[in-house]
Motif scaffolding. Structure first.
Motif, PDB file in Angstrom:
ATOM      1  N   PRO A 152       7.949  11.746   3.646  1.00 22.50           N
ATOM      2  CA  PRO A 152       8.244  10.337   3.336  1.00 22.50           C
ATOM      3  C   PRO A 152       7.247   9.346   3.925  1.00 22.50           C
ATOM      4  O   PRO A 152       7.163   8.210   3.451  1.00 22.50           O
ATOM      5  N   HIS A 153       6.498   9.779   4.942  1.00 27.17           N
ATOM      6  CA  HIS A 153       5.543   8.866   5.561  1.00 27.17           C
ATOM      7  C   HIS A 153       4.107   9.137   5.124  1.00 27.17           C
ATOM      8  O   HIS A 153       3.184   8.472   5.601  1.00 27.17           O
ATOM      9  N   ALA A 154       3.923  10.076   4.220  1.00 25.87           N
ATOM     10  CA  ALA A 154       2.574  10.404   3.768  1.00 25.87           C
ATOM     11  C   ALA A 154       2.120   9.410   2.701  1.00 25.87           C
ATOM     12  O   ALA A 154       2.891   8.984   1.841  1.00 25.87           O
ATOM     13  N   ALA A 155       0.844   9.036   2.761  1.00 30.68           N
ATOM     14  CA  ALA A 155       0.284   8.092   1.804  1.00 30.68           C
ATOM     15  C   ALA A 155      -1.141   8.501   1.484  1.00 30.68           C
ATOM     16  O   ALA A 155      -1.901   8.930   2.365  1.00 30.68           O
ATOM     17  N   ALA A 156      -1.522   8.389   0.219  1.00 29.72           N
ATOM     18  CA  ALA A 156      -2.862   8.741  -0.239  1.00 29.72           C
ATOM     19  C   ALA A 156      -3.689   7.478  -0.440  1.00 29.72           C
ATOM     20  O   ALA A 156      -3.155   6.387  -0.659  1.00 29.72           O
ATOM     21  N   ASP A 157      -5.009   7.632  -0.389  1.00 30.36           N
ATOM     22  CA  ASP A 157      -5.899   6.478  -0.495  1.00 30.36           C
ATOM     23  C   ASP A 157      -6.347   6.208  -1.919  1.00 30.36           C
ATOM     24  O   ASP A 157      -7.144   5.301  -2.156  1.00 30.36           O
ATOM     25  N   ARG A 158      -5.863   6.975  -2.880  1.00 30.53           N
ATOM     26  CA  ARG A 158      -6.247   6.737  -4.268  1.00 30.53           C
ATOM     27  C   ARG A 158      -5.155   7.218  -5.206  1.00 30.53           C
ATOM     28  O   ARG A 158      -4.249   7.947  -4.807  1.00 30.53           O
ATOM     29  N   GLY A 159      -5.276   6.809  -6.466  1.00 24.99           N
ATOM     30  CA  GLY A 159      -4.261   7.136  -7.446  1.00 24.99           C
ATOM     31  C   GLY A 159      -4.794   8.054  -8.530  1.00 24.99           C
ATOM     32  O   GLY A 159      -5.268   9.156  -8.255  1.00 24.99           O
ATOM     33  N   LEU A 160      -4.743   7.601  -9.781  1.00 29.87           N
ATOM     34  CA  LEU A 160      -5.083   8.433 -10.923  1.00 29.87           C
ATOM     35  C   LEU A 160      -6.590   8.668 -11.002  1.00 29.87           C
ATOM     36  O   LEU A 160      -7.389   7.761 -10.767  1.00 29.87           O
ATOM     37  N   ALA A 161      -6.960   9.904 -11.370  1.00 27.93           N
ATOM     38  CA  ALA A 161      -8.378  10.249 -11.531  1.00 27.93           C
ATOM     39  C   ALA A 161      -8.508  11.224 -12.694  1.00 27.93           C
ATOM     40  O   ALA A 161      -7.775  12.216 -12.768  1.00 27.93           O
ATOM     41  N   THR A 162      -9.436  10.955 -13.603  1.00 33.74           N
ATOM     42  CA  THR A 162      -9.735  11.871 -14.701  1.00 33.74           C
ATOM     43  C   THR A 162     -11.029  12.600 -14.370  1.00 33.74           C
ATOM     44  O   THR A 162     -12.059  11.969 -14.093  1.00 33.74           O
ATOM     45  N   LEU A 163     -10.972  13.930 -14.371  1.00 29.91           N
ATOM     46  CA  LEU A 163     -12.109  14.765 -14.000  1.00 29.91           C
ATOM     47  C   LEU A 163     -12.523  15.630 -15.177  1.00 29.91           C
ATOM     48  O   LEU A 163     -11.674  16.213 -15.877  1.00 29.91           O
ATOM     49  N   LEU A 164     -13.844  15.736 -15.381  1.00 31.08           N
ATOM     50  CA  LEU A 164     -14.399  16.688 -16.330  1.00 31.08           C
ATOM     51  C   LEU A 164     -14.579  18.032 -15.622  1.00 31.08           C
ATOM     52  O   LEU A 164     -14.621  18.089 -14.388  1.00 31.08           O
ATOM     53  N   PRO A 165     -14.699  19.113 -16.383  1.00 25.38           N
ATOM     54  CA  PRO A 165     -14.876  20.420 -15.742  1.00 25.38           C
ATOM     55  C   PRO A 165     -16.055  20.413 -14.773  1.00 25.38           C
ATOM     56  O   PRO A 165     -17.143  19.919 -15.085  1.00 25.38           O
ATOM     57  N   GLY A 166     -15.810  20.948 -13.549  1.00 29.11           N
ATOM     58  CA  GLY A 166     -16.834  21.019 -12.524  1.00 29.11           C
ATOM     59  C   GLY A 166     -16.860  19.838 -11.582  1.00 29.11           C
ATOM     60  O   GLY A 166     -17.498  19.899 -10.525  1.00 29.11           O
TER      61      GLY A 166
END
Length: 815
Positions: A764-778
């Motif tokens: 419950p206290h964990a937080a990430a520094d970014r949201g959605l990301a679209t990645l191409l292969p590799g």
């Protein structure tokens, strides 16, 4: 010198059925009852409904004031805020009655305290239910239409405490701001309004003063000293005079700028009232030198609405602000700071304080001054026809004069706005026929309020309402003139329809999503969780809100397989909707001069349009704002000549470079490529047409267009997600933990669309520094997670979501 003693100790709240419990001042009835264990937290499950009786009851706060012996001539009891309808009694004397949450009250208690001698004097503040007062006023002035089935427009109280389409109905009462005793002699500064202006390099501060005197002080000539930084001037106040204006000049005054345009230098401003050498009173402020105007000039597209600060036109990257808690006395300076720092970190440079809330505390505006956040301040009128008769009219004028004067020192305050949606409501929501000639607020917005601003603080512009086209010559919500609200999208249409218009200034637009998963789990105990489970529905206040969420998803995705997928996709859709609007409108600068997202924050845990939820957790939308509101933005837009890469440069430096355009297959193969040089001057927009052979053909479900420039990237798909041939997602994941943080690196083995690590599922206290990301292969992305107690790749993988899985209909394990 004036003595100030806070009245904070010994307060008790008298219960309707008898007996008392301890009370906090500042505070309110609901929080006191919760602290005493007599009220369940109304933010949890459906407890709100069990708390409805509190708003219908009358309440009394009690304490006792210490003996009144003092060397001063006068003692005042001062309340900065009483919420809302109250009788104040000291001993056996009724000091007065109040009916306005938005203003302060002062009572002369000199004689009452003296008469009590050495004994403590009982003080009571008896609150009448705001419902009782609202119904009394409605009976006096007649019924008026509004957007909600609650009588909030008949009492000068925070309208959204009566409920809104994102807020609970928790009509409280209490001493919500500071209470204190002020002891003084001869004279005091009753009102201080420092007005800072700038002409070239020269700053000027005009301090407008109102002075109150004791009877003995009426014949005294006084002196006022105004000091701004190292500059100081003095002026005499003749005997008997109670107003004065004194001016100080400041050479080489450094300009205050919005964030991203320059620094935010602040100067100490001190006004001292003296009787000879004796100091009677002092008022301290921090001011900034800057000019602000609104350009409303006509052009080929209609008439502009562009904020101009220090002569520089601004594209406003804004968010709407609602009260950060339905119980505003709980919002501390630190909490204001956290929320506003979140806004600044997301690239926001304008905060609109919405008209269904309050005039916020000085702590809010102090933080905006320091962070370079422009403030658009609504007067508290929203979504209703407001009577202009007494007893409301005099209260409206008094609160407006008090708050315009109070907020005048803050350089962040850029605009006063008369109301939220009321001019629009009169024209479009059948009010005109229902009113049949009765007053509804127009006299406030087009008469009283602009006059108060012009008289009290002529250094700032005033706008009659939002939306407002500038006059009745145009529809109030005409996108070609003034400010516009875009709500057909969300309410009735898909977010792709944002592309159909280029408003001059988008003051409201938004798309809903539920709060973060950990917030839902804390606030709703339904098991299993479902979009339509009882607790979830109770925490969805918008009319047909879930229906609109589902219809919005249906344009782009198949029906979600389970709650977790629904929760993820609604978050994705919210971010996609806002990015569609902001990218489009920013690409049309300077025709469009601002976007103000509805909304930054929430006042409780709820499905809403907010970027930061009621537990202070950041939704994916928040992280998307960092991209959308960055100085430089790359987007792909349809233009009359075809698909175009648009490079938006809101920075002060020219942006030159190469935009690389690639038509890419789903497996990562580059099918075609082109490079185009571009130059976007400071605060301008450049375009790079996409060659026709790089545009994926209509219906292409296995390829996309990718545009890259200076580390920025944009994607364009020819078909909705539900029709795209996403591969089953595959990735490698590594977790490196050190010093209380974890670095999660995800390397894509297939195309990953809108990869999201929901960090609050890790704890419950964990937080990430970014949201959605679209990645191409590799390709790889590294996500920093703080507050994660037991980092590991398996746990991280379980918290990863992609559109690939959602489109394939893969059901996630029950959480």
């Amino acid at each position: 010198m004036k003595d100030v003693t806070p009245v904070v100790d010994g307060w008790r709240l008298r219960l309707p059925e008898g007996g008392t419990v301890p009370a906090a001042v500042p505070g309110c009835v609901h929080t006191d009852l919760m602290a005493a264990g007599l009220l369940a937290d109304p933010f949890l499950d459906r407890n709100e409904t069990e708390a409805a009786w509190v708003g219908r009851a009358d309440w009394t706060y009690e304490t006792a004031l210490p003996p009144g012996g003092t060397a001063h001539e006068r003692t005042d009891l001062v309340f900065d805020g009483l919420d809302t309808v109250a009788e104040v009694r000291l001993g056996g004397t009724v000091l007065g009655a109040t009916r306005n949450m938005h203003r302060g009250h002062r009572f002369d208690v000199t004689d009452a305290l003296a008469a009590a001698g050495p004994a403590r004097t009982p003080l009571t503040v008896a609150f009448t239910s705001a419902y009782t007062e609202a119904e009394r006023v409605r009976a006096l002035v007649g019924d008026r239409p509004n957007s909600y089935p609650e009588p909030f427009q008949y009492v000068r109280k925070m309208a959204c405490s009566f409920g809104w389409d994102w807020g609970p109905t928790l009509v409280t009462a209490g001493i919500w701001k500071q209470a204190r005793l002020e002891r003084w002699s001869t004279a005091r500064l009753a009102r201080v309004t420092p007005l800072a202006t700038v002409d070239g390099a020269a700053g000027r501060v005009e301090a407008r003063l109102a002075i109150e005197r004791t009877a003995a002080g009426a014949g005294h000539p006084l002196t006022v000293r105004l000091r701004v930084g190292e500059s100081a001037v003095e002026a005499e106040v003749p005997a008997g005079a109670d107003t004065l204006s004194v001016t100080a000049e400041v050479a080489d005054a450094a300009l205050w700028w919005p964030r991203g345009y320059g620094e935010q230098p602040l100067h100490d401003c001190e006004i001292t009232l003296l009787d000879g050498a004796a100091e009677l009173d002092r008022s301290r402020h921090r001011i900034g030198f800057r000019s602000v105007t609104v350009d409303t000039s006509g052009d080929a597209h209609g008439s502009a609405f562009t904020l101009v600060v220090n002569g520089v036109p601004i594209f406003a990257r804004g968010v709407n602000w609602i009260p950060d808690d339905v119980f505003p006395s709980r919002v501390t300076p630190a909490r204001y700071r956290r929320r506003l720092e979140q806004a600044a970190a997301a690239g926001v440079d304008l905060i609109r304080v919405w008209g269904g809330g309050i005039y916020e505390s000085d702590d809010f505006y102090d933080a905006c001054d320091e962070l370079g956040l422009l403030v658009w301040q609504d007067f508290p009128f929203a979504c209703a026809a407001y009577p202009e008769e007494q007893p409301l009219r005099s209260e409206v004028e008094a609160e407006a004069r008090e708050n315009v004067a109070r907020l005048a020192p803050h350089p962040s305050l850029a605009l006063w706005n008369g109301n939220n949606e009321n001019l629009w409501g009169f024209r479009d929501w059948d009010w005109e026929q229902d009113l049949a000639g009765d007053s509804w607020g127009e006299g406030y917005y087009l008469g009283l309020l602009p006059r108060v601003v012009a008289e009290t603080d002529p250094t700032r512009p005033y706008w009659a309402g939002s939306p407002w086209s500038g006059s009745w010559d145009h529809h109030p919500n005409d996108p070609g003139h003034g400010t516009a609200h875009s709500w057909e999208v969300w309410n009735r249409r898909d977010y792709g329809d944002y592309l159909a218009e280029v408003p001059r200034f988008v003051a409201e637009f938004g798309w809903q999503a539920p709060p973060a998963y950990a917030t839902v789990r804390r606030a709703v105990s339904d098991r299993p969780l479902a979009p339509d489970s009882p607790g979830m529905l109770h925490h969805q206040k918008a009319a047909d809100g879930n229906g609109k969420l589902d219809r919005g998803l249906a344009h782009h995705f198949p029906v979600p397989a389970d709650f977790d997928t629904w929760h993820y996709l609604t978050q994705v859709n919210q971010a996609r909707a806002i990015s569609t609007g902001v990218e489009h409108w920013r690409s049309h600068w300077p025709r469009c001069a601002g976007t103000v997202l509805w909304q930054l924050n929430d006042c409780w845990p709820v499905t809403s349009w907010a970027a930061v939820d009621g537990d202070e957790r950041e939704k994916p939308l928040y992280h998307e704002l960092k991209r959308l509101y960055a100085d430089r933005l790359l987007t792909v837009q349809e233009r009359p000549g075809g698909l175009t890469a648009v490079l938006v440069n809101q920075s002060a430096e020219e942006w030159t470079g190469t935009v690389v355009l690639r038509r890419v297959a789903v497996d990562g193969t580059v099918l075609a490529e082109a490079r185009q040089e571009f130059t976007a001057g400071a605060r301008t927009v450049a375009q790079a047409p996409v060659p026709p052979d790089l545009r994926p053909p209509a219906g292409a479900d296995k390829e996309l267009l990718v545009a890259v420039a200076d580390g920025l990237r944009a994607h364009w798909f020819a078909v909705p997600d539900k029709d795209f041939a996403y591969p089953a997602p595959r990735w490698d994941i590594e977790v490196a933990a050190a010093g209380g943080t974890a670095e999660v690196t995800v390397t894509a083995r297939t195309l990953l669309r809108d990869l999201l690590l929901q960090a609050d599922r890790l704890g419950p206290h964990a937080a990430a520094d970014r949201g959605l990301a679209t990645l191409l292969p590799g390709e790889s992305t590294t996500i920093t997670v703080r507050g994660w107690e037991r980092p590991g790749p398996d746990a991280a993988a379980a918290a990863l979501f992609t559109v690939n899985d959602a489109v394939a209909g893969r059901q996630r394990p029950a959480g």
